[in-house]
Structure formats: C-alpha cells, structure tokens
Enzyme design. Sequence first.
Site, PDB file in Angstrom:
ATOM      1  N   LYS A  70      68.548  55.477  60.307  1.00  0.00           N
ATOM      2  CA  LYS A  70      68.182  55.035  59.138  1.00  0.00           C
ATOM      3  C   LYS A  70      67.919  53.447  59.418  1.00  0.00           C
ATOM      4  CE  LYS A  70      67.461  56.134  54.536  1.00  0.00           C
ATOM      5  NZ  LYS A  70      67.346  57.697  54.102  1.00  0.00           N
ATOM      6  N   GLY A 105      62.287  63.237  37.593  1.00  0.00           N
ATOM      7  CA  GLY A 105      61.023  62.393  38.532  1.00  0.00           C
ATOM      8  C   GLY A 105      60.486  63.288  39.379  1.00  0.00           C
TER       9      GLY A 105
END
Length: 366
Positions: free
Chosen positions: A92, A194
């Site tokens: 990441k 969302g």
Amino acid sequence: MSTTQGAAQTTSGEIFGQLFTHDHEELVFCQDKHTGLKAIIAIHNTVLGPGLGGTRIWNYTNEADAVNDVLRLSRGMTYKAAISGLNLGGAKAVIIGDAKTIKTEALMRKFGRFVENLHGKYITAEDVNTTTKDMEYVNMETSHVVGLPESMGGGGDPSPVTAYGAYMGMKASAQHVWGNDSLRGKKIAVQGIGKVGGHLLEHLHKEGAKLFISDINEEALAKYVKEFGATVVKGDEIFALDVDVFAPCAMGAILNTDNINKLKCKIIAGAANNQLADENIHGPMLVEKGIAYAPDFLINAGGLINVYQEHIGYNRETAMRSTEHIYDVTLQIYKAAELSKTHTQQAAMNLAEKRINDIKHVRATY
Ligand code: NAD
C-alpha cells in the site's frame, strides 16, 4: 529480504521494530521538494506475487500516523489477496497532505517514478482521495499501475465487482444461518449507499429483500427511496434495527462494543474495510451474540480481483466469475470457524496464512 530505503528522522529508531512486528519486507520513503511529494510505500509480503495496493492521500496529523496506517493497510492487502486465491502480495502507499491542495499532475507523475524504481515489486492503484485520472498520470511514468479507465484497457470502476462479491458473501451467510441462500423477504439494513452500497442495493432489490438505508448524503437516500422503496434510518439507529442482515458499506471500526450490544441482526455482511474495531475483542463478541460475521477482507475482495484481472489482461466477465467464488470461500470459513471454535475473522486469517506458507514451501526448490 527486508530493506529500508531512507528513513523518517524522527522515528527511525522504532521503525524496524514496527516492521518486525508483522514481518513487513520493505518500507520506502519518497520525497520531492519541487512537487511537495511526501509518500510512503509499504510492502508487506511478496511470497505470492508482487505487492498490490492502492495509494491513499490523507492529511495525517503526524508522520508516525502515516507510517502506522500504511503498515496496517499493506498487511490487510496480503490477507485479502491470499484468501482470494490471487498470485499477489500485499502492499500500500500513502501520500501525506490535503488532496484538495497538494494533488497535481507533476506530484502524481513524480510518485509514479518512485513506483517505477521498485521494478514491479509494488503495483499501485487508486484508493481514498485518488482517482482513475490520477492513475493515468502515474501511468505516464510507470507501467506498474492498475485501476486505469476502460478506455485505456483498464477495468474502470471496481465498485460493481466489489458489490457483487459482498452480495455473494451475504448469500453464503444466509445459506449458513438459514439453510437457504434466498434473501427474498429478508430485512436488510445497508449503512452507506455510495458506490458499493448502491450497487449492492440493486442486487438485493432484484432478489426481493426489504431494504433499510442510512447515509449522510440526502440525495442518495431520496434516490433509493424512490427507486427501490427503501426505508431511511437516521444515523446510529441502524445498529438497533430489528433486521435479518446488517451490511456496513461506509466506514471502518463500526463494530465496537457499544454498537454490537445494540445489534439484533443474525448476519453482518458488508463491504466496508476493517469493520471490527478490535478483532480480538469484537470477533469473539459476535460469536457470543450468535451473529454470523462474513469477514470484510474476504467478501469485499471483488475490487482487488477486478484489478488483478487488469494486471493479467482485463476481462470483466472473468472478474465477475472469479468474484463469485467468494460464496464458496465464505461457507468454508463458517465451517472452519465452527470446527476450530474460533471467530470467522480469525478463521479467514488462518486460511490466508496457510496459503502463503504452502506456496512459500512450493517455491523452496528450483
Ligand atoms: P463511497 O465514498 O462511494 O461510499 C461511502 C458512502 O458512505 C457515501 O455515500 C457516504 O456518504 C456514506 N457515509 C459516510 N459516512 C457515513 C455515516 N456516518 N453514516 C452513513 N453513511 C455514511 O465509498 P465506496 O467505494 O462505496 O466504499 C464503501 C466502503 O467499502 C469503504 O469502507 C471502502 O473502503 C470499502 N471498499 C470499497 C471498494 C470499492 O471497490 N469501492 C473495495 C473494497 C472496499
């Protein structure tokens, strides 16, 4: 082999300790005065393949928080890729700063050059506060990037695939709890409608579930009341709702002691990352309450499965088919958790670790 390129001056004494705790391979600090870039790339484990994970832009209070976040998130990616059967490791990146003010073409391209310098050991993608457009800039400097628009041969928006995986995990949970995976007539509460939550609602509506929704976006709420006849729930009231399934699709760490005490549902299955505030406390607490919990990193892996397809040659149909497998793995995890008398998050982590160790052994000889 673990190396550290560069080091934060303020915390250098503690950083190797942090890498040691969860056995991270590498932590790379990237600095560029001209663009103002301050980025950290964490590579957790590359036994299964190159470390893939998105780049998050966040205005961290201090550098230690940024280091903690990137270490925690990269480790999560290792587990997600491993349990999904992908030949990918975990990594990441975080870029420190306010996305609204720091993000420029030059900054994203400079970041791309740092990614390029890792020669494919790290593959980046979008995450919080980065978009497909940003990945286009990164792609001008490196080919080690996924999450590109469909017009560039990429997989486009991964959220429909993520939602499909969460839906598969929810159906497998229904099969485990009720002996039948139909969600027809089931009362399902979705927190956060969302990109992922919205697509999940479509599947649930099509199957005839009774929907309850909560969000801070009034416009989104109005849309699903009108289209699917969903019932709006205000804020935290969603936790105490008398429903069959609760699907967290907004923020992480919402399964804390207070909220779990309020829950009346039989199943928790949603796409939000890191739902358990503390897996060692709240995993067992859900077992005690008799609530079946579909591990988040397993059932929200559709997005990663989608970008993996991009890495090997994109095909949406194959991505959806691979995502369907989440159903079988979820059932397997419920059985494994019962057999080993543990909670499902732990059972899922055990399965992921077993795959990494088995493959490490496979690769031990030429
Ligand atoms: P999104 O930003 O499109 O949707 C999140 C929704 O949650 C928004 O509508 C927002 O208004 C709402 N929200 C924020 N705070 C809330 C609150 N307090 N109560 C109720 N609603 C609230 O994000 P998304 O892409 O749909 O992702 C949702 C979750 O799934 C995140 O945790 C994300 O990390 C995780 N996830 C997403 C993907 C993906 O493919 N997009 C993949 C894996 C995991």
